[in-house]
Design a protein around this motif. Structure first.
Motif, PDB file in Angstrom:
ATOM      1  N   PRO A 150     -49.705 102.763  46.297  1.00 43.74           N
ATOM      2  CA  PRO A 150     -48.769 101.655  46.491  1.00 43.74           C
ATOM      3  C   PRO A 150     -47.635 101.542  45.471  1.00 43.74           C
ATOM      4  CG  PRO A 150     -51.004 100.896  46.849  1.00 43.74           C
ATOM      5  CD  PRO A 150     -51.102 102.292  46.301  1.00 43.74           C
ATOM      6  N   PRO A 151     -47.867 101.726  44.162  1.00 47.42           N
ATOM      7  CA  PRO A 151     -46.735 101.576  43.231  1.00 47.42           C
ATOM      8  C   PRO A 151     -45.623 102.604  43.487  1.00 47.42           C
ATOM      9  CG  PRO A 151     -48.815 101.518  42.025  1.00 47.42           C
ATOM     10  CD  PRO A 151     -49.131 101.925  43.425  1.00 47.42           C
ATOM     11  N   LEU A 152     -46.003 103.856  43.687  1.00 45.49           N
ATOM     12  CA  LEU A 152     -45.006 104.893  43.951  1.00 45.49           C
ATOM     13  C   LEU A 152     -44.328 104.648  45.294  1.00 45.49           C
ATOM     14  CD1 LEU A 152     -43.599 107.513  43.165  1.00 45.49           C
ATOM     15  CD2 LEU A 152     -45.527 108.760  44.187  1.00 45.49           C
ATOM     16  N   ARG A 153     -45.118 104.303  46.286  1.00 46.73           N
ATOM     17  CA  ARG A 153     -44.577 104.019  47.616  1.00 46.73           C
ATOM     18  C   ARG A 153     -43.568 102.873  47.541  1.00 46.73           C
ATOM     19  NH1 ARG A 153     -48.790 101.695  51.479  1.00 46.73           N
ATOM     20  NH2 ARG A 153     -47.857  99.699  51.040  1.00 46.73           N
ATOM     21  N   GLY A 154     -43.921 101.805  46.823  1.00 47.92           N
ATOM     22  CA  GLY A 154     -43.026 100.659  46.701  1.00 47.92           C
ATOM     23  C   GLY A 154     -41.740 100.999  45.965  1.00 47.92           C
ATOM     24  N   LEU A 155     -41.854 101.778  44.895  1.00 50.18           N
ATOM     25  CA  LEU A 155     -40.654 102.185  44.151  1.00 50.18           C
ATOM     26  C   LEU A 155     -39.739 103.051  45.001  1.00 50.18           C
ATOM     27  CD1 LEU A 155     -42.116 102.943  40.615  1.00 50.18           C
ATOM     28  CD2 LEU A 155     -40.518 101.116  41.228  1.00 50.18           C
ATOM     29  N   CYS A 156     -40.329 103.982  45.736  1.00 54.64           N
ATOM     30  CA  CYS A 156     -39.525 104.850  46.603  1.00 54.64           C
ATOM     31  C   CYS A 156     -38.855 104.047  47.709  1.00 54.64           C
ATOM     32  CB  CYS A 156     -40.387 105.964  47.196  1.00 54.64           C
ATOM     33  SG  CYS A 156     -40.891 107.192  45.998  1.00 54.64           S
ATOM     34  N   TRP A 157     -39.603 103.124  48.308  1.00 51.16           N
ATOM     35  CA  TRP A 157     -39.052 102.294  49.374  1.00 51.16           C
ATOM     36  C   TRP A 157     -37.886 101.461  48.853  1.00 51.16           C
ATOM     37  CZ3 TRP A 157     -38.631  97.006  49.959  1.00 51.16           C
ATOM     38  CH2 TRP A 157     -38.254  96.561  51.214  1.00 51.16           C
ATOM     39  N   ALA A 158     -38.111 100.768  47.723  1.00 46.26           N
ATOM     40  CA  ALA A 158     -37.074  99.906  47.167  1.00 46.26           C
ATOM     41  C   ALA A 158     -35.863 100.723  46.694  1.00 46.26           C
ATOM     42  CB  ALA A 158     -37.641  99.079  46.011  1.00 46.26           C
ATOM     43  N   GLY A 159     -36.122 101.849  46.060  1.00 41.70           N
ATOM     44  CA  GLY A 159     -35.023 102.694  45.591  1.00 41.70           C
ATOM     45  C   GLY A 159     -34.186 103.234  46.728  1.00 41.70           C
ATOM     46  N   ALA A 160     -34.846 103.674  47.793  1.00 41.96           N
ATOM     47  CA  ALA A 160     -34.112 104.198  48.945  1.00 41.96           C
ATOM     48  C   ALA A 160     -33.306 103.091  49.621  1.00 41.96           C
ATOM     49  CB  ALA A 160     -35.075 104.841  49.940  1.00 41.96           C
ATOM     50  N   LEU A 161     -33.881 101.905  49.710  1.00 44.14           N
ATOM     51  CA  LEU A 161     -33.159 100.769  50.297  1.00 44.14           C
ATOM     52  C   LEU A 161     -31.949 100.408  49.433  1.00 44.14           C
ATOM     53  CD1 LEU A 161     -33.222  98.796  52.665  1.00 44.14           C
ATOM     54  CD2 LEU A 161     -34.596  97.274  51.248  1.00 44.14           C
ATOM     55  N   LEU A 162     -32.116 100.444  48.116  1.00 42.73           N
ATOM     56  CA  LEU A 162     -31.008 100.191  47.202  1.00 42.73           C
ATOM     57  C   LEU A 162     -29.903 101.228  47.384  1.00 42.73           C
ATOM     58  CD1 LEU A 162     -29.859  98.560  44.793  1.00 42.73           C
ATOM     59  CD2 LEU A 162     -31.080 100.151  43.299  1.00 42.73           C
ATOM     60  N   CYS A 163     -30.278 102.485  47.521  1.00 44.40           N
ATOM     61  CA  CYS A 163     -29.287 103.552  47.744  1.00 44.40           C
ATOM     62  C   CYS A 163     -28.500 103.304  49.031  1.00 44.40           C
ATOM     63  CB  CYS A 163     -29.974 104.914  47.809  1.00 44.40           C
ATOM     64  SG  CYS A 163     -30.598 105.498  46.225  1.00 44.40           S
ATOM     65  N   THR A 164     -29.197 102.890  50.073  1.00 42.08           N
ATOM     66  CA  THR A 164     -28.528 102.588  51.339  1.00 42.08           C
ATOM     67  C   THR A 164     -27.563 101.425  51.154  1.00 42.08           C
ATOM     68  OG1 THR A 164     -30.362 103.443  52.653  1.00 42.08           O
ATOM     69  CG2 THR A 164     -28.915 101.856  53.724  1.00 42.08           C
ATOM     70  N   GLY A 165     -27.995 100.395  50.429  1.00 40.49           N
ATOM     71  CA  GLY A 165     -27.120  99.257  50.152  1.00 40.49           C
ATOM     72  C   GLY A 165     -25.882  99.659  49.372  1.00 40.49           C
ATOM     73  N   ILE A 166     -26.061 100.548  48.402  1.00 41.25           N
ATOM     74  CA  ILE A 166     -24.916 101.029  47.621  1.00 41.25           C
ATOM     75  C   ILE A 166     -23.920 101.741  48.520  1.00 41.25           C
ATOM     76  CG2 ILE A 166     -24.229 102.731  45.862  1.00 41.25           C
ATOM     77  CD1 ILE A 166     -26.819 101.940  44.344  1.00 41.25           C
ATOM     78  N   LEU A 167     -24.404 102.537  49.451  1.00 36.39           N
ATOM     79  CA  LEU A 167     -23.486 103.223  50.370  1.00 36.39           C
ATOM     80  C   LEU A 167     -22.696 102.231  51.210  1.00 36.39           C
ATOM     81  CD1 LEU A 167     -25.311 106.394  51.739  1.00 36.39           C
ATOM     82  CD2 LEU A 167     -23.417 106.241  50.152  1.00 36.39           C
TER      83      LEU A 167
END
Length: 178
Positions: A150-167
């Protein structure tokens, strides 16, 4: 005898190291060439790599279905076999579904950035790193989800969502400023 064995071993390790390093260098040169051909390349590659992640999400799901004795009769009601999947297989199914959701958010952001670059020129800020990191995070997310980390999954999910938001932000900003 030990010296002969050890020298032969070092020689083999050196050849393997040279092969690995030269392959890594060639791959780096190839990717760098792809990324610098046009300012739009990182965003197009992000779109392609994100689609590849969705396709990659089929692999653990297929393995889980295989373990659950998937037959052609299951095609009549494919969701009914969900109860037969092992726990990791259920997570593989959820990860697969989540991959489509993430792609549905990321694809328009990558296209927006791509259009902005074609209209305006290079985007400023974190647009290029965000475009390239998002598919990598989503690719790491898959085994983290299936393996129930869960911690890695959550970090990856949040990071990828942040990257999409930045785009989205960088694409809109570039089009509004122009």
């Amino acid at each position: 005898m030990l010296t002969t064995w050890w020298c032969g071993r070092i020689d083999r390790i050196d050849r393997q190291s040279i092969t690995i390093v030269s392959t890594a260098i060639a791959l780096t040169v190839f990717i760098t060439d792809l990324l610098t051909r046009t300012p739009a390349a990182p965003y197009a590659l992000s779109l392609v790599f994100s689609g590849a992640v969705v396709i990659a999400s089929i692999i653990p799901l297929g393995a889980a279905r295989s373990q659950a004795d998937f037959t052609m009769d299951d095609m009549k009601a494919p969701r009914a076999m969900f109860d037969r999947l092992p726990s990791w297989g259920k997570r593989a199914s959820w990860a697969h579904q989540n991959s489509f959701e993430a792609f549905g958010l990321h694809a328009p952001a990558a296209l927006l950035a791509l259009i902005a670059v074609l209209q305006i020129g290079e985007l400023q800020g974190l647009a290029i790193p965000a475009a390239l990191v998002q598919p990598m995070l989503r690719l790491i997310y898959l085994p983290a989800y299936v393996a129930n980390v869960p911690p890695l999954r959550g970090l990856c999910w949040a990071g990828a969502l942040l990257c999409t938001g930045i785009l989205y932000i960088e694409g809109v900003r570039a089009l509004l400023v122009a």
